[in-house]
Design a protein around this motif. Structure first.
Motif, PDB file in Angstrom:
ATOM      1  N   GLY A  19     -41.517 -25.136  -1.538  1.00  0.00           N
ATOM      2  CA  GLY A  19     -40.644 -24.152  -2.178  1.00  0.00           C
ATOM      3  C   GLY A  19     -41.266 -22.762  -2.101  1.00  0.00           C
ATOM      4  O   GLY A  19     -42.535 -22.473  -2.032  1.00  0.00           O
ATOM      5  N   SER A  20     -40.387 -21.803  -2.479  1.00  0.00           N
ATOM      6  CA  SER A  20     -40.844 -20.299  -2.563  1.00  0.00           C
ATOM      7  C   SER A  20     -41.420 -19.951  -3.871  1.00  0.00           C
ATOM      8  O   SER A  20     -41.862 -18.857  -3.983  1.00  0.00           O
ATOM      9  CB  SER A  20     -39.583 -19.655  -2.180  1.00  0.00           C
ATOM     10  N   ALA A  21     -41.251 -21.136  -4.884  1.00  0.00           N
ATOM     11  CA  ALA A  21     -41.930 -20.595  -6.160  1.00  0.00           C
ATOM     12  C   ALA A  21     -42.430 -21.844  -6.631  1.00  0.00           C
ATOM     13  O   ALA A  21     -41.889 -22.866  -6.773  1.00  0.00           O
ATOM     14  CB  ALA A  21     -40.833 -20.006  -6.995  1.00  0.00           C
ATOM     15  N   GLY A  22     -43.915 -21.735  -7.280  1.00  0.00           N
ATOM     16  CA  GLY A  22     -44.429 -22.845  -8.006  1.00  0.00           C
ATOM     17  C   GLY A  22     -45.924 -22.492  -8.345  1.00  0.00           C
ATOM     18  O   GLY A  22     -46.149 -21.609  -7.719  1.00  0.00           O
ATOM     19  N   THR A  23     -46.510 -23.191  -9.071  1.00  0.00           N
ATOM     20  CA  THR A  23     -47.833 -22.865  -9.443  1.00  0.00           C
ATOM     21  C   THR A  23     -48.655 -24.425  -9.712  1.00  0.00           C
ATOM     22  O   THR A  23     -47.901 -24.980 -10.725  1.00  0.00           O
ATOM     23  CB  THR A  23     -47.988 -22.046 -10.902  1.00  0.00           C
ATOM     24  N   ALA A  24     -49.582 -24.549  -9.400  1.00  0.00           N
ATOM     25  CA  ALA A  24     -50.320 -25.681  -9.444  1.00  0.00           C
ATOM     26  C   ALA A  24     -51.239 -25.591 -10.509  1.00  0.00           C
ATOM     27  O   ALA A  24     -52.282 -24.462 -10.164  1.00  0.00           O
ATOM     28  CB  ALA A  24     -50.925 -26.622  -8.295  1.00  0.00           C
ATOM     29  N   ILE A  25     -51.754 -26.236 -11.298  1.00  0.00           N
ATOM     30  CA  ILE A  25     -52.796 -26.196 -12.217  1.00  0.00           C
ATOM     31  C   ILE A  25     -53.782 -27.516 -11.824  1.00  0.00           C
ATOM     32  O   ILE A  25     -53.121 -28.707 -12.089  1.00  0.00           O
ATOM     33  CB  ILE A  25     -52.737 -25.975 -13.693  1.00  0.00           C
ATOM     34  N   VAL A  26     -54.786 -27.383 -11.256  1.00  0.00           N
ATOM     35  CA  VAL A  26     -55.638 -28.583 -10.920  1.00  0.00           C
ATOM     36  C   VAL A  26     -56.753 -28.587 -11.866  1.00  0.00           C
ATOM     37  O   VAL A  26     -57.692 -27.929 -12.157  1.00  0.00           O
ATOM     38  CB  VAL A  26     -56.131 -28.980  -9.545  1.00  0.00           C
ATOM     39  N   LEU A  27     -56.985 -29.867 -12.738  1.00  0.00           N
ATOM     40  CA  LEU A  27     -58.208 -30.066 -13.664  1.00  0.00           C
ATOM     41  C   LEU A  27     -58.851 -31.181 -12.948  1.00  0.00           C
ATOM     42  O   LEU A  27     -58.439 -31.951 -11.952  1.00  0.00           O
ATOM     43  CB  LEU A  27     -57.674 -30.232 -14.824  1.00  0.00           C
ATOM     44  N   ALA A  28     -60.078 -31.600 -13.778  1.00  0.00           N
ATOM     45  CA  ALA A  28     -60.850 -32.632 -13.189  1.00  0.00           C
ATOM     46  C   ALA A  28     -60.029 -33.891 -13.207  1.00  0.00           C
ATOM     47  O   ALA A  28     -60.374 -34.820 -12.125  1.00  0.00           O
ATOM     48  CB  ALA A  28     -62.051 -32.884 -13.909  1.00  0.00           C
ATOM     49  N   ASP A  29     -59.233 -34.187 -13.997  1.00  0.00           N
ATOM     50  CA  ASP A  29     -58.519 -35.521 -14.160  1.00  0.00           C
ATOM     51  C   ASP A  29     -57.040 -35.614 -14.009  1.00  0.00           C
ATOM     52  O   ASP A  29     -56.379 -36.721 -14.068  1.00  0.00           O
ATOM     53  CB  ASP A  29     -58.944 -36.083 -15.444  1.00  0.00           C
ATOM     54  N   LYS A  30     -56.665 -34.491 -13.851  1.00  0.00           N
ATOM     55  CA  LYS A  30     -55.055 -34.258 -13.707  1.00  0.00           C
ATOM     56  C   LYS A  30     -54.520 -33.261 -13.064  1.00  0.00           C
ATOM     57  O   LYS A  30     -55.207 -31.926 -12.935  1.00  0.00           O
ATOM     58  CB  LYS A  30     -54.208 -34.455 -15.000  1.00  0.00           C
ATOM     59  N   ALA A  31     -53.457 -32.990 -12.661  1.00  0.00           N
ATOM     60  CA  ALA A  31     -52.851 -31.710 -11.936  1.00  0.00           C
ATOM     61  C   ALA A  31     -51.346 -31.772 -12.038  1.00  0.00           C
ATOM     62  O   ALA A  31     -50.737 -32.712 -12.243  1.00  0.00           O
ATOM     63  CB  ALA A  31     -53.369 -31.735 -10.173  1.00  0.00           C
ATOM     64  N   ALA A  32     -50.869 -30.389 -12.127  1.00  0.00           N
ATOM     65  CA  ALA A  32     -49.445 -30.337 -12.409  1.00  0.00           C
ATOM     66  C   ALA A  32     -48.980 -29.419 -11.486  1.00  0.00           C
ATOM     67  O   ALA A  32     -49.575 -28.446 -10.939  1.00  0.00           O
ATOM     68  CB  ALA A  32     -49.241 -29.958 -13.927  1.00  0.00           C
ATOM     69  N   LEU A  33     -47.684 -29.246 -11.010  1.00  0.00           N
ATOM     70  CA  LEU A  33     -47.009 -28.316 -10.350  1.00  0.00           C
ATOM     71  C   LEU A  33     -45.685 -28.059 -10.740  1.00  0.00           C
ATOM     72  O   LEU A  33     -44.905 -28.840 -11.050  1.00  0.00           O
ATOM     73  CB  LEU A  33     -46.671 -29.268  -8.845  1.00  0.00           C
ATOM     74  N   VAL A  34     -45.877 -26.712 -11.556  1.00  0.00           N
ATOM     75  CA  VAL A  34     -44.744 -26.360 -12.390  1.00  0.00           C
ATOM     76  C   VAL A  34     -43.841 -25.653 -11.342  1.00  0.00           C
ATOM     77  O   VAL A  34     -44.332 -24.677 -10.565  1.00  0.00           O
ATOM     78  CB  VAL A  34     -45.379 -25.408 -13.476  1.00  0.00           C
ATOM     79  N   VAL A  35     -42.598 -26.057 -11.316  1.00  0.00           N
ATOM     80  CA  VAL A  35     -41.413 -25.404 -10.657  1.00  0.00           C
ATOM     81  C   VAL A  35     -40.170 -25.149 -11.494  1.00  0.00           C
ATOM     82  O   VAL A  35     -40.145 -26.043 -12.412  1.00  0.00           O
ATOM     83  CB  VAL A  35     -41.050 -26.353  -9.364  1.00  0.00           C
ATOM     84  N   ASP A  36     -39.481 -24.420 -11.059  1.00  0.00           N
ATOM     85  CA  ASP A  36     -37.995 -23.735 -11.707  1.00  0.00           C
ATOM     86  C   ASP A  36     -37.128 -24.920 -11.038  1.00  0.00           C
ATOM     87  O   ASP A  36     -37.231 -25.650 -10.306  1.00  0.00           O
ATOM     88  CB  ASP A  36     -37.875 -22.231 -11.351  1.00  0.00           C
ATOM     89  N   GLY A  37     -36.099 -24.655 -11.546  1.00  0.00           N
ATOM     90  CA  GLY A  37     -35.031 -25.781 -11.444  1.00  0.00           C
ATOM     91  C   GLY A  37     -34.372 -25.982 -10.192  1.00  0.00           C
ATOM     92  O   GLY A  37     -33.945 -26.901  -9.890  1.00  0.00           O
ATOM     93  N   ARG A  38     -34.555 -24.952  -9.243  1.00  0.00           N
ATOM     94  CA  ARG A  38     -34.300 -25.105  -8.018  1.00  0.00           C
ATOM     95  C   ARG A  38     -34.855 -26.049  -7.092  1.00  0.00           C
ATOM     96  O   ARG A  38     -34.578 -26.339  -6.023  1.00  0.00           O
ATOM     97  CB  ARG A  38     -34.586 -23.702  -7.290  1.00  0.00           C
ATOM     98  N   TYR A  39     -36.132 -26.308  -7.590  1.00  0.00           N
ATOM     99  CA  TYR A  39     -37.022 -26.923  -6.961  1.00  0.00           C
ATOM    100  C   TYR A  39     -37.686 -28.229  -7.615  1.00  0.00           C
ATOM    101  O   TYR A  39     -38.420 -29.099  -6.985  1.00  0.00           O
ATOM    102  CB  TYR A  39     -38.638 -26.229  -6.350  1.00  0.00           C
ATOM    103  N   THR A  40     -36.874 -29.038  -8.763  1.00  0.00           N
ATOM    104  CA  THR A  40     -37.497 -30.118  -9.116  1.00  0.00           C
ATOM    105  C   THR A  40     -37.110 -31.394  -8.221  1.00  0.00           C
ATOM    106  O   THR A  40     -38.321 -32.183  -8.242  1.00  0.00           O
ATOM    107  CB  THR A  40     -36.688 -30.289 -10.482  1.00  0.00           C
ATOM    108  N   LEU A  41     -36.137 -31.469  -7.651  1.00  0.00           N
ATOM    109  CA  LEU A  41     -36.229 -32.468  -6.645  1.00  0.00           C
ATOM    110  C   LEU A  41     -36.941 -32.422  -5.613  1.00  0.00           C
ATOM    111  O   LEU A  41     -37.575 -33.259  -5.200  1.00  0.00           O
ATOM    112  CB  LEU A  41     -34.520 -32.577  -6.160  1.00  0.00           C
ATOM    113  N   GLN A  42     -36.862 -31.325  -5.123  1.00  0.00           N
ATOM    114  CA  GLN A  42     -37.938 -31.050  -3.872  1.00  0.00           C
ATOM    115  C   GLN A  42     -39.300 -31.234  -4.111  1.00  0.00           C
ATOM    116  O   GLN A  42     -40.114 -32.012  -3.330  1.00  0.00           O
ATOM    117  CB  GLN A  42     -37.749 -29.754  -3.186  1.00  0.00           C
ATOM    118  N   ALA A  43     -39.823 -30.853  -5.168  1.00  0.00           N
ATOM    119  CA  ALA A  43     -41.394 -31.187  -5.702  1.00  0.00           C
ATOM    120  C   ALA A  43     -41.438 -32.470  -5.689  1.00  0.00           C
ATOM    121  O   ALA A  43     -42.575 -33.072  -5.045  1.00  0.00           O
ATOM    122  CB  ALA A  43     -41.571 -30.479  -6.914  1.00  0.00           C
ATOM    123  N   ALA A  44     -40.632 -33.408  -6.261  1.00  0.00           N
ATOM    124  CA  ALA A  44     -40.729 -34.680  -6.492  1.00  0.00           C
ATOM    125  C   ALA A  44     -40.933 -35.526  -5.191  1.00  0.00           C
ATOM    126  O   ALA A  44     -41.431 -36.433  -4.997  1.00  0.00           O
ATOM    127  CB  ALA A  44     -39.748 -35.370  -7.330  1.00  0.00           C
TER     128      ALA A  44
END
Length: 181
Positions: free
Chosen positions: A65-90
């Motif tokens: 997608g054209s917008a998003g941010t990942a935060i990677v930690l040693a034991d977990k990671a998240a990809l924060v996306v806006d409403g346009r991309y919730t289905l696509q990210a999953a």
């Protein structure tokens, strides 16, 4: 000569390499003694359309997608996306490795506040963040009891072995009449 339209597909297999890529990033983080790394979909110019060599978020997570941010930690990671991309990210990311997080539920900063370990250093590439964005990261890390730290080299770039070369096209100035006078 016929032209075939190319449509976006969620069947891109790049997410299948997400576990190995995130593991490589985590190894680079451990070598540098940082607790986390922020990977925005951005280039050095804050462009809406980034060149292939700046598609760090897509390379790391599989999310295109054209917008998003990942935060990677040693034991977990998240990809924060806006409403346009919730289905696509999953659909695109390996959710066993990276958790898609809808922005409407949790911001990047809120996720950092809730997950960065106390005393943890959250690393970032200073070329990929605006001053306002950096201030938000700093506040979030401080609220978690940690701090942010710029890296001299982007940690994704260090582990992206087959990263495409930067574009080499010449810069072409546009006539002033196109500037909207």
């Amino acid at each position: 000569m016929s032209q075939t339209a190319r449509f976006q597909s969620f069947e891109d297999p790049s997410h299948r390499e997400g576990a190995a890529r995130v593991a490589a990033l985590r190894a680079a983080m451990a070598q540098r003694g940082v607790a986390g790394f922020v990977v925005p979909r951005a280039d050095e110019h804050q462009s809406e359309y980034v060149p292939a060599n700046a598609e760090r978020l897509a390379w790391l997570t599989g999310f295109t997608g054209s917008a998003g941010t990942a935060i990677v930690l040693a034991d977990k990671a998240a990809l924060v996306v806006d409403g346009r991309y919730t289905l696509q990210a999953a659909e695109q990311v390996d959710t066993a490795i990276v958790t898609p997080v809808p922005l409407a539920e949790t911001s990047v900063e809120a996720w950092i506040e809730a997950n960065l370990p106390a005393g943890g250093v959250l690393a970032y590439d200073p070329w990929l963040h605006t001053p306002d964005g950096l201030a938000r990261l700093e506040r979030a890390a401080e609220a978690a009891g940690g701090r942010v730290e710029a890296t001299p080299l982007n940690l994704v770039d260090l582990v992206w072995i087959d990263r495409p070369a930067a574009p080499r096209a010449p810069v072409v100035p546009h006539p002033e009449t196109l500037a909207g006078e």
